[in-house]
Design a protein around this motif. Structure first.
Motif, mmCIF file in Angstrom:
data_model
loop_
_atom_site.group_PDB
_atom_site.id
_atom_site.type_symbol
_atom_site.label_atom_id
_atom_site.label_comp_id
_atom_site.label_asym_id
_atom_site.label_seq_id
_atom_site.Cartn_x
_atom_site.Cartn_y
_atom_site.Cartn_z
ATOM 1 N N GLY A 175 0.812 -1.216 0.000
ATOM 2 C CA GLY A 175 0.000 0.000 0.000
ATOM 3 C C GLY A 175 0.844 1.262 0.000
ATOM 4 O O GLY A 175 0.470 2.275 -0.612
ATOM 5 N N PHE A 176 2.009 1.244 0.697
ATOM 6 C CA PHE A 176 2.838 2.441 0.809
ATOM 7 C C PHE A 176 4.103 2.372 -0.059
ATOM 8 O O PHE A 176 5.073 3.098 0.177
ATOM 9 C CB PHE A 176 3.268 2.638 2.270
ATOM 10 N N ASP A 177 4.116 1.461 -1.051
ATOM 11 C CA ASP A 177 5.350 1.300 -1.819
ATOM 12 C C ASP A 177 5.641 2.485 -2.741
ATOM 13 O O ASP A 177 6.748 2.618 -3.266
ATOM 14 C CB ASP A 177 5.307 0.001 -2.633
ATOM 15 N N GLN A 178 4.642 3.352 -2.952
ATOM 16 C CA GLN A 178 4.837 4.490 -3.855
ATOM 17 C C GLN A 178 4.833 5.831 -3.113
ATOM 18 O O GLN A 178 4.706 6.896 -3.724
ATOM 19 C CB GLN A 178 3.764 4.492 -4.941
ATOM 20 N N VAL A 179 4.904 5.793 -1.776
ATOM 21 C CA VAL A 179 4.927 7.039 -1.002
ATOM 22 C C VAL A 179 6.196 7.061 -0.149
ATOM 23 O O VAL A 179 6.736 6.015 0.237
ATOM 24 C CB VAL A 179 3.674 7.166 -0.104
ATOM 25 N N ASP A 180 6.653 8.264 0.156
ATOM 26 C CA ASP A 180 7.840 8.436 0.994
ATOM 27 C C ASP A 180 7.481 8.804 2.423
ATOM 28 O O ASP A 180 8.246 8.547 3.351
ATOM 29 C CB ASP A 180 8.757 9.499 0.408
#
Length: 592
Positions: free
Chosen positions: A505-510
């Protein structure tokens, strides 16, 4: 010379008389005692076999009841039959493929099921049989009249039931079937709303069909040679019989009417002038009564020639060795019978492991061999009925909950922790402590349920390690009803979902990721929710995770453990859309 001959004759006659009378008395006594004991024990054993057969069949058929109830809330079937256009042939064939797949998941594991179908006036979904229009059959009519209750329809002639006269006289392997049928008014629960099928949508009828062999195999292999059996429904229609001519006919003989009123038991009576032992029991699932009768002669036929031969042999061997031979023969007769009586008492007390040793192939050896074989058959039936199903479920749960117990890793982690402390690496030390606690939690031998506080403590350690790995790209919040901490939950209940949120779910957010874990009680149900603001999933991906083969082994494992532990009415639902995050809800019973 004449006097001597007469005296010898009188002595011989007196001797024969003195020997013959005790032999006759003993023979008659042993014969009657043995006959009575064999009759009573055979009557009890045969009655137990009838009840075990019924219980075994009820276990198998009861699964049909449970699976058909589960179909009422099947989301895929609800969607198909709520939106299906009967005039669109392409849509019908695609729906048939999907319906067959859904039904197969519920019924293919039952080896006795011959065919599973959903009938409508415009199409027959599932396995194809030459039935014409099945909605014109009496099976369909009975299901409609029952209004959603499962109906067990007794054995019927296939060609007559579906008006397929061209099949009559042919060698069909499905010429006689019996069926379980149910009117299906599908519904679907979304969050707290129960959606029902549109009023104009036709409700199908579920039909699960069995070949007659499913019943015949139980009775033709379980009872002594010469036995007969009959299975009747509540309307006296013959469901199965050792006489094929009676199948599908009505049998209203007075003695059968008496059994219908008693439901279960055993008795002795005469049929066609011959004494028989009758055992009967009614199925709790189908309501059908099973009747088995065995001629008494078939049970004691080997006892009569043994006594007759032994008595004649001892009478011929009169003379100097008469007393010795009489003693020897008496022991030869009584020893096997005493062993048999002792074994029968043990079996009567519930010890079905009892075996009688024999060392001869004469009539007594055959009698003891047949007793051993009969007792072994009873033991196998008891094992199958009371142990196999429970062991299978325990093995499945254990297989799903398989774990390692790597004690050597604890020592290694402790060494690493002390090394980190000595080098003043406090953050690394805390991570090692968290990892050690997590490993100890997951490798405990007892894989039963745990308190919610233990589960949240494990998650805290997990989140600490993952936060350090991903440099605080997400935060975690809890909103759990304090009452929930009084109950236990399956171990690692939340792990696959929080792991998916962090890794996928968070693989594209920093930064800015958020996980919210909630828990509350509604009525008799516990609800847990894991929500994230990650990238979300498409509906196809959600369907693949929940209902199809996918790589989400942890989620599949968790769903299976919930179903096995609490039942099919509890489980997991996932709602998600691309770009809108994911919301996972878990339903558990309040008291489990």
């Amino acid at each position: 010379m004449r006097m001597k001959t007469t005296f010898r004759s009188r002595i011989l006659a007196s001797y024969i008389f003195l020997i013959a009378v005790p032999l006759i008395v003993l023979g008659v006594l042993y014969y009657r005692t043995s006959l009575q004991v064999v009759r009573e024990q055979a009557q009890r054993n045969e009655y137990e076999i009838v009840k075990k057969n019924n219980a075994l069949m009820d276990t198998k058929l009861g699964m049909i009841e449970q699976n058909s109830q589960a179909l009422f809330l099947d989301k895929d079937l609800f969607r198909i039959f709520s939106n299906l256009d009967p005039s669109n042939q392409a849509e019908l064939f695609e729906a048939d493929r999907q319906v067959s797949s859904v039904l197969g998941k519920y019924f293919t594991l039952n080896e006795d099921v011959y065919a599973y179908q959903l009938w409508t006036s415009y199409f027959t979904f599932g396995q194809s049989l030459p039935q014409g229009d099945p909605t014109q059959s009496d099976v369909y009519r009975k299901a409609k009249e029952a209004g959603g209750k499962l109906v067990w329809y007794p054995t019927y002639n296939f060609s007559s039931m579906f008006n397929q006269s061209y099949l009559q006289g042919g060698s069909l392997d499905f010429s006689h079937l019996f069926s379980a049928t149910r009117y299906m008014d599908f519904s679907y629960l979304t969050n707290t709303t129960l959606e029902k099928m549109p009023p104009g949508a036709e409700r199908p009828v579920l039909t699960i069909s069995f070949k007659l062999d499913a019943l015949k195999s139980l009775y033709e292999e379980s009872f002594p040679e010469g036995s007969s059996y009959l299975i009747l429904d509540s309307n006296d229609q013959v469901v199965a019989s050792s006489d094929p001519a009676k199948i599908t006919q009505n049998d209203k003989e007075p003695w059968l009417q008496q059994l219908q009123r008693q439901n279960s038991g055993t008795l002795r009576m005469k049929l066609d002038g011959k004494p028989v032992i009758v055992c009967f029991d009614r199925s709790a699932v189908t309501g059908w009564i099973s009747v088995v009768w065995t001629p008494e002669s078939a049970l004691v036929s080997s006892l009569v020639p043994v006594i007759r031969t032994s008595s004649l042999l001892v009478a011929v061997m009169m003379g100097i060795l008469a007393l010795v031979l009489a003693y020897f023969m008496a022991g030869r007769i009584t020893k096997p019978i005493k062993k048999l009586l002792s074994a029968m008492r043990s079996v009567g007390g519930g010890d079905f492991q009892t075996q009688v040793a024999y060392h001869s192939n004469d009539e007594f050896g055959i009698l003891l061999y047949r007793f051993n074989r009969m007792n072994e058959q009873i033991r196998v039936l008891v094992t199958e009925n009371y142990e196999i199903k429970l062991r299978e479920q325990e093995a499945e749960i254990q297989a799903l909950s398989m774990q390692m117990n790597p004690h050597f890793l604890y020592n290694t982690l402790n060494v690493m922790n002390w090394t980190a402390i000595e080098n003043e690496q406090r953050e690394l030390s805390k991570m090692l402590v968290c990892l050690s606690s997590m490993l100890h939690y997951t490798s405990r031998k007892d894989w039963g349920a745990v308190h919610l506080s233990e589960e949240t403590a494990w998650m805290s350690n997990y989140f600490y390690i993952m936060s350090a790995r991903f440099e605080d790209k997400f935060t975690v919040s809890y909103d759990i009803d304090p009452r929930l901490y009084e109950f236990k939950v399956p171990r690692l209940l939340f792990q696959p979902f929080v792991e998916n949120a962090i890794l996928h779910g968070f693989d594209q957010v920093d930064t800015g990721g958020a996980i919210a874990i909630r828990g509350w009680i509604e009525g008799d149900t516990r609800h847990f929710e894991i929500a994230d603001n990650g990238r979300g999933m498409s509906s196809e991906t959600v369907q693949a995770i929940l209902y199809e083969e996918s790589t989400s082994i942890g989620i599949k494992n968790t769903i299976a453990r919930i179903h096995l532990t609490y039942g099919g009415e509890y489980g997991i639902s996932i709602s998600s859309e691309p770009g809108s995050g994911t919301r996972v809800r878990i339903r558990l019973p309040l008291h489990a």
